[in-house]
Design an enzyme around this catalytic site. Structure first.
Site, PDB file in Angstrom:
ATOM      1  CG  HIS A  62      -2.048  -1.070   0.980  1.00 36.40           C
ATOM      2  ND1 HIS A  62      -2.408  -1.985   1.948  1.00 36.40           N
ATOM      3  CD2 HIS A  62      -2.809  -1.355  -0.111  1.00 36.40           C
ATOM      4  CE1 HIS A  62      -3.347  -2.783   1.459  1.00 36.40           C
ATOM      5  NE2 HIS A  62      -3.600  -2.420   0.224  1.00 36.40           N
ATOM      6  CD  GLU A 106     -13.634  -3.509  -4.948  1.00 33.59           C
ATOM      7  OE1 GLU A 106     -12.430  -3.409  -4.742  1.00 33.59           O
ATOM      8  OE2 GLU A 106     -14.142  -4.476  -5.595  1.00 33.59           O
ATOM      9  CG  ASP A 154      -4.902  -1.821  -4.796  1.00 34.08           C
ATOM     10  OD1 ASP A 154      -4.433  -2.964  -4.967  1.00 34.08           O
ATOM     11  OD2 ASP A 154      -5.181  -1.360  -3.678  1.00 34.08           O
ATOM     12  CB  SER A 155      -6.499  -4.663 -10.547  1.00 38.57           C
ATOM     13  OG  SER A 155      -5.268  -5.167 -11.012  1.00 38.57           O
TER      14      SER A 155
END
Ligand code: SAM
Length: 273
Positions: A62, A106, A154-155
């Protein structure tokens, strides 16, 4: 008793983690979601059998997917994360004092719901006044987006709903959604186990952006432990670290790592030559 979680990362490689208990299991509209308590890394989220995040090593991923692009931008105010339903990237983005809006896009609301319930240390910032959560497909969302400073992909791995997040058309849409000094970054998997995917992402990002760079970090629960990120920039980037960033509360990222993470081992350089 020994109960082991096994992630089959390729046909020939598996990761094994001893677990104390399974805390949650659910089949969502998009994927199979599991939360388990591991002995080595604490609570862990998996989607379709693949580790997404653990309490013990999430900080590396992260911090590196956020602070590297945000430090290269002269004044990041409006930032988006596509995927990232655990909330860890949003937590790190909101550490930057210049940021005014952090949007999470998301596809699966159940990931966010589960992160809020089982991973408050990671997801806590999703309730911040500067955080905006959109439950939709990132591929469609990005086509309408404008004037973002940084967009972070961020998959999950390129299967199911994430497949379209690894295409040149998607990177072109991100280019259009970014403002003047815009920067994108996408997680691009392991140089040991997915070299062809790295090449595909690098070529795709290069087809949309004038500057493309690969950087690396060590994430022990991701396949092979050596993880890559592909960064695309619309124009010149600042390599001077802004003074306020020297005090960022981090555990992996430092101003020195900001520079050194772009130094690639020879076999990785050859992948993206
Ligand atoms: N750090 C993680 C990794 O590399 O394994 C990824 C974490 S995050 C949980 C990945 C998220 O991407 C998942 O929650 C998934 O639902 C979301 N996702 C997959 N495809 C998507 C799409 N097309 N649009 C938006 N989100 C998507």
């Amino acid at each position: 008793m020994h109960i082991w979680f096994t992630e089959n990362q390729t046909e020939d490689v598996s990761l094994g983690l001893r677990i104390q208990s399974v805390l949650w299991k659910e089949t969502t509209a998009f994927q199979e979601l599991v939360v388990a308590d591991t002995l080595a890394y604490g609570r862990m989220l998996t989607l379709d059998g693949a580790v997404q995040t653990t309490i013990g090593d999430e900080f590396v991923y992260h911090e590196m997917i956020t602070h590297v692009p945000l430090s290269l931008h002269p004044n990041p105010k409006k930032v988006a994360v596509i995927g990232g339903g655990d909330g860890g990237a949003i937590r790190e983005i909101l550490k930057h004092p210049t940021v005014e809006e952090a949007h999470l896009i998301e596809i699966d609301d159940k990931v966010v719901e589960t992160a809020k319930r089982f991973f408050p240390e990671i997801s806590g910032s999703l309730d911040d006044d500067k955080a905006f959560v959109h439950y939709t497909d990132g591929i469609q969302w990005v086509k309408e987006a404008t004037n973002f400073d940084v967009i972070i992909v961020d998959s999950t791995d390129p299967v199911g709903p994430a497949q379209g997040l690894f295409t040149p058309e998607f990177y072109q849409s991100i280019y259009q959604a970014l403002g003047e000094h815009g920067i994108m970054v996408a997680q691009s998997e392991s140089p040991f186990l997915q070299p062809h995917l790295i090449q595909r992402v690098f070529q795709g990002v290069s087809s949309a952006f004038p500057m493309t760079r690969l950087y690396l970090a060590s994430v022990p629960t991701y396949p092979s432990g050596l993880w890559s990120f592909t960064l695309g920039a619309k124009g010149d980037v600042t390599t001077q670290i802004r003074p306020e960033l020297f005090d960022l509360a981090t555990r992996y990222w430092t101003p020195q790592i900001q520079h050194s993470c772009f130094a690639l081992p020879k076999f990785v350089q050859e992948l993206v030559r």
